[in-house]
Design an enzyme around this catalytic site. Structure first.
Site, PDB file in Angstrom:
ATOM      1  N   HIS A   5     -45.025   0.152 -19.477  1.00 13.81           N
ATOM      2  CA  HIS A   5     -43.847  -0.406 -19.265  1.00 13.81           C
ATOM      3  C   HIS A   5     -43.584  -1.710 -20.002  1.00 13.81           C
ATOM      4  CE1 HIS A   5     -40.555  -2.158 -16.774  1.00 13.81           C
ATOM      5  NE2 HIS A   5     -40.702  -0.938 -15.757  1.00 13.81           N
ATOM      6  N   CYS A  34     -37.440   2.001 -10.878  1.00 14.94           N
ATOM      7  CA  CYS A  34     -37.077   2.800 -12.025  1.00 14.94           C
ATOM      8  C   CYS A  34     -38.156   3.845 -12.379  1.00 14.94           C
ATOM      9  CB  CYS A  34     -36.748   1.993 -12.946  1.00 14.94           C
ATOM     10  SG  CYS A  34     -38.554   0.818 -13.600  1.00 14.94           S
TER      11      CYS A  34
END
Length: 350
Positions: free
Chosen positions: A190, A163
């Site tokens: 994150h 990602c």
């Protein structure tokens, strides 16, 4: 042999965790849903939990279709998806399922030898939701919008990268072509992941990951620099990366610090990225100068959203950019894109 273009691609999902479930849902919410048919899921968890977590999701809300079950299958809008609970690739008779593609979302298999086990067990093709150990362990690593056209159709094992790689590579590629990237330091911020415990406990060889995910900002290791260099080899040796895990459940960000060959200012950087979001990278890259918080991008399908209000220049050739991305939904959407593009080029699996 490749299926007729008028027939839907028959897909199996191996590993039905966060990304596996998001991938299924992304297919059903996609305008191309009729091009695909999920016919099997392999997940060690029990069927009741599979059904429940498909129907209800704390991050993305209720499933938009009807979710039911039989004794051995998940039913989505009345369509049967066979469910197995194997823990190794060899335990599933993939060939008997008549599938065209396995989307590997468990993340447990990363070397060529491990991935080959799926092929040897009857999988015609494998699309990974992770980068694998190296570029040599797969036939291709794809970031949609950057190198997807390199797929020829005869690949057996393809990686959708990560990602974070999908988020940052399109931005770096634009900057390098326009201004020349000398060096870059990437800091990923994150959301928590399932390799972290809710409270302190024996859990991981990385001692920071033994700490409560919901009480601290936790630095962790990252392979993002290697991932960027795999997709943009001209930047080899110029990329460094670090990562922080923060106590939010979804939507992440990357702070990009760069030294460039050409002099730039904030207006030039933002103009480049705003223009790309509206043309060459439309659908993948978005741009905004609104005063955003991360929650604004939950369930957002873009690979990255440039926060133009956070662009900074420190000296003529030093710059900092800030991008948001839904680390679940954006990535699952790219899995759909790659599967669709790859299908259009398939050759006999041989």
């Amino acid at each position: 042999m490749p299926r007729n273009a008028s027939n839907p691609v028959r897909i199996a999902i191996n590993g039905y965790g966060r990304i596996g479930r998001c991938f299924l849902r992304a297919l059903y919410e996609s305008p191309w849903r009729d091009e695909f048919e999920v016919v099997a899921i392999n997940e060690p968890a029990d069927l009741a939990s599979i059904v429940y977590l498909t129907r209800f999701d704390s991050t993305h809300g209720r499933f938009p279709g009807q979710v039911d079950a039989t004794a051995d299958a998940l039913l989505i809008d009345g369509r049967r998806i066979a469910v197995s609970h194997a823990t190794t690739p060899e335990e599933v008779d993939w060939a008997a399922l008549g599938i065209d593609l396995v989307v590997e979302c468990s993340g447990r298999y990363a070397s060529r030898a491990e991935l080959q086990r799926f092929i040897d067990a009857g999988c015609p093709r494998l699309l990974l939701s992770h980068p694998a150990n190296s570029g040599e362990d797969v036939d291709a690593t794809v970031v949609f919008g950057i190198n997807h056209d390199a797929l020829r159709g005869n690949e057996r094992i393809v990686s959708n990268a990560s990602c974070t790689t999908n988020a940052v590579v399109p931005v770096l590629e634009l900057l390098d072509r326009a201004f020349g990237v000398e060096h870059v330091i990437l800091t990923t911020v994150h959301s928590v992941m399932n390799d972290q415990p809710l409270i302190d406990g024996y859990h991981h060889t990385d001692l920071r990951r033994t700490r409560s995910a919901m009480q601290s900002i936790i630095p962790v290791s990252t392979g993002l620099a290697r991932g960027v260099e795999r997709l943009l080899p001209r930047l080899a040796g110029r990329v460094q990366a670090k990562a922080l895990r923060v106590p939010t459940t979804n939507v992440s960000a990357i702070d990009i610090a760069l030294s460039l060959r050409e002099a730039v200012d904030v207006a030039a950087l933002n103009a480049l990225l705003r223009g790309a979001a509206g043309s060459s990278h439309a659908g993948l890259l978005s741009y905004s100068e609104q005063p955003h918080a991360s929650i604004d991008f939950n369930h957002e399908a873009y690979s990255a959203i440039v926060d133009g209000g956070q662009t900074r220049v420190g000296g003529p050739r030093m710059a900092s950019l800030f991008i948001w991305f839904d680390n679940e939904w954006g990535f699952a959407s790219r899995l759909v894109d790659v599967a669709r593009h790859w299908r259009a080029r398939w050759q006999p699996a041989g």
